[in-house]
Design a protein around this motif. Structure first.
Motif, PDB file in Angstrom:
ATOM      1  N   TYR A 103      10.547 -11.853   3.006  1.00 15.78           N
ATOM      2  CA  TYR A 103      10.109 -10.707   3.809  1.00 15.78           C
ATOM      3  C   TYR A 103       9.225 -11.153   4.971  1.00 15.78           C
ATOM      4  O   TYR A 103       9.316 -10.638   6.086  1.00 15.78           O
ATOM      5  N   VAL A 137       4.593  -7.519  -0.726  1.00 16.08           N
ATOM      6  CA  VAL A 137       5.428  -6.872   0.281  1.00 16.08           C
ATOM      7  C   VAL A 137       5.020  -5.430   0.547  1.00 16.08           C
ATOM      8  O   VAL A 137       5.242  -4.907   1.643  1.00 16.08           O
ATOM      9  N   LYS A 187      15.836  -5.549   2.951  1.00 10.07           N
ATOM     10  CA  LYS A 187      14.935  -6.599   3.438  1.00 10.07           C
ATOM     11  C   LYS A 187      14.463  -7.360   2.200  1.00 10.07           C
ATOM     12  O   LYS A 187      13.445  -7.012   1.609  1.00 10.07           O
ATOM     13  N   ARG A 199      10.346 -12.060   8.740  1.00  9.51           N
ATOM     14  CA  ARG A 199      10.605 -11.043   9.764  1.00  9.51           C
ATOM     15  C   ARG A 199       9.454 -10.920  10.761  1.00  9.51           C
ATOM     16  O   ARG A 199       9.606 -10.310  11.807  1.00  9.51           O
ATOM     17  N   ILE A 227      10.468  -0.046   0.303  1.00  7.86           N
ATOM     18  CA  ILE A 227      10.167  -0.992  -0.769  1.00  7.86           C
ATOM     19  C   ILE A 227      10.013  -0.264  -2.101  1.00  7.86           C
ATOM     20  O   ILE A 227      10.498  -0.737  -3.145  1.00  7.86           O
ATOM     21  N   TRP A 254      12.730  -9.337  -0.625  1.00 11.80           N
ATOM     22  CA  TRP A 254      11.298  -9.585  -0.696  1.00 11.80           C
ATOM     23  C   TRP A 254      10.956 -11.072  -0.602  1.00 11.80           C
ATOM     24  O   TRP A 254       9.878 -11.420  -0.113  1.00 11.80           O
TER      25      TRP A 254
END
Length: 424
Positions: A80, A304, A75, A83, A58, A77
């Motif tokens: 996020y 995140v 991935k 997941r 990140i 944000w």
């Protein structure tokens, strides 16, 4: 199995342990240049080595993409949190749509009480356990005050019987029946933080709902620690922190469960744009249209950087599986119990384990009264590489977390404990 209090036997158990290699996936503090025996995963789990890569990803995306990381990171944000749905649902026994991550534990419990504590008429009382974690107690008091009730009238504590350390199931059920149609909410800790007692979530939930109340659970010491079937047990709601048995880092994000039966309801909730219809979120519409499922209880853009360590952890749990984890948990906790009883025979002090001896009523924690000992013994343990937890007046809490504790740790702890008592 007949246990033995020898290093050779402990090493034999380790050699047969399918989770033994996971110790190498965690970072242990050191005392006197030696890896500690870590018994405080019930307060803060160790850091998995893989965590740094998740956070660095990140940080790199932020550096290289800036705002575009919301949509173009590996991935992204903006979704996020999605997941977590599959792996977290397996940890707590839920449908993927019933779980989400956001905020911190007591914040989430407050937000969920907005939906599930709706006092009306004579139905306004909350049942909780005696000596709930203080944060829960403060929450209950402020919630009932907010609704115009007095805590001494609205909060009903289930007490332990005189001379007993744990709360009996029949006393919980009797109190629910006694409060009856005055009962609005049952909210109990799934595992009592002090004694380590595991409550019968299924039975208590059914009893509370039969009385006409909503039933929720604070799973701070339960998530990632005990077998949960929140969906099948028909639990209305639950929340948990991620930094204890799930090793996500200090004060990190909380998980929430809202049963699917409430997803289409008109329950009140405090709304924010991250709970708004995902496909229309960036249209900046004036009226709230909640996401279907637990994600509809989200409020703010998710942090995140905080979620990254939690994601690293839940993916590790997905590798291991709760059944495997719990099998070792029961075995290593029984071995620690055996070690304590063996050392008890060799010293003048008396150890009283106040955690239930029935494996179905305990998890990865033994709380031990050290009769005849005081804080000096705890200090000795800490100085000699045993990281444990002290609770007044003379209780130590020991959590042999199965992901990173070994059977040889249990043996070594016993020897250090004996030396600390005999050497005083």
């Amino acid at each position: 199995m007949t246990f033995q209090n020898t290093r050779e036997f402990a090493r034999e158990l380790d050699s047969k342990d399918t989770l033994n290699h996971y110790q190498e996936q965690f970072i242990f503090p050191k005392v006197n240049d030696k890896r500690v025996i870590y018994f405080t995963g019930n307060s803060l789990g160790l850091q998995p080595k893989r965590t740094k890569a998740y956070v660095d990803e990140i940080m790199d995306d932020w550096a290289n993409l800036a705002v575009e990381g919301h949509f173009y990171a590996e991935k992204p944000w903006w979704d996020y949190q999605e997941r977590f749905a599959e792996p977290l649902s397996k940890i707590v026994g839920a449908l993927p749509s019933e779980v989400t991550v956001m905020n911190t534990l007591t914040v989430n419990l407050h937000l969920l009480m907005v939906s599930f504590y709706q006092p009306k008429g004579k139905r306004y009382k909350i049942i909780c356990e005696e000596k709930a974690f203080p944060s829960d107690q403060y929450m209950f008091q402020s919630q009932v005050n907010f609704h115009g009730y007095k805590p001494e009238d609205a909060i009903v504590e289930i007490k332990r019987r005189e001379g007993e350390h744990n709360i009996r199931l029949e006393d919980v059920l009797a109190k629910i029946e006694e409060v009856g149609d005055e009962l609005a909410l049952v909210l109990i800790g799934g595992v009592n933080y002090y004694t380590g007692q595991v409550f019968d979530i299924k039975t208590i939930t059914a009893a509370g709902q039969k009385a006409g109340a909503k039933v929720g659970w604070d799973l701070a010491h339960a998530a990632g620690n005990i077998k949960l079937e929140l969906h099948d047990w028909n639990v209305d709601f639950a929340a948990w922190c991620s930094y204890k048995y799930m090793n996500s880092g200090p004060g990190n994000a909380s998980g929430c469960f809202v049963h699917e039966k409430h997803h289409n309801s008109e329950l009140p909730r405090f709304a924010g744009w991250w709970g708004h219809n995902k496909e229309r979120r960036f249209k900046m519409e004036p009226n709230f249209d909640p996401v279907h499922g637990a994600d509809g209880w989200q409020i703010s853009n998710l942090p995140v950087l905080s979620l990254a360590p939690y994601l690293a952890s839940v993916e590790m749990f997905a590798e291991v599986g709760m059944d495997t984890l719990i099998a070792k948990r029961d075995h290593i906790t029984s071995y620690l119990e055996f070690i304590l009883h063996e050392i008890d025979k060799e010293v003048e002090s008396t150890f009283e384990i106040i955690t239930p001896s029935n494996p179905e009523e305990r998890a990865s924690q033994l709380s031990v009264f050290l009769h005849g000992e005081g804080r000096a013994l705890f200090d000795y343990l800490m100085k000699n590489g045993v990281i444990t937890d002290w609770r007044e007046p003379n209780v130590i809490r020991l959590a042999p977390v199965p992901l990173y504790c070994s059977y040889e740790d249990m043996y070594d702890f016993g020897q250090i404990l004996k030396k600390g008592i005999l050497g005083k």
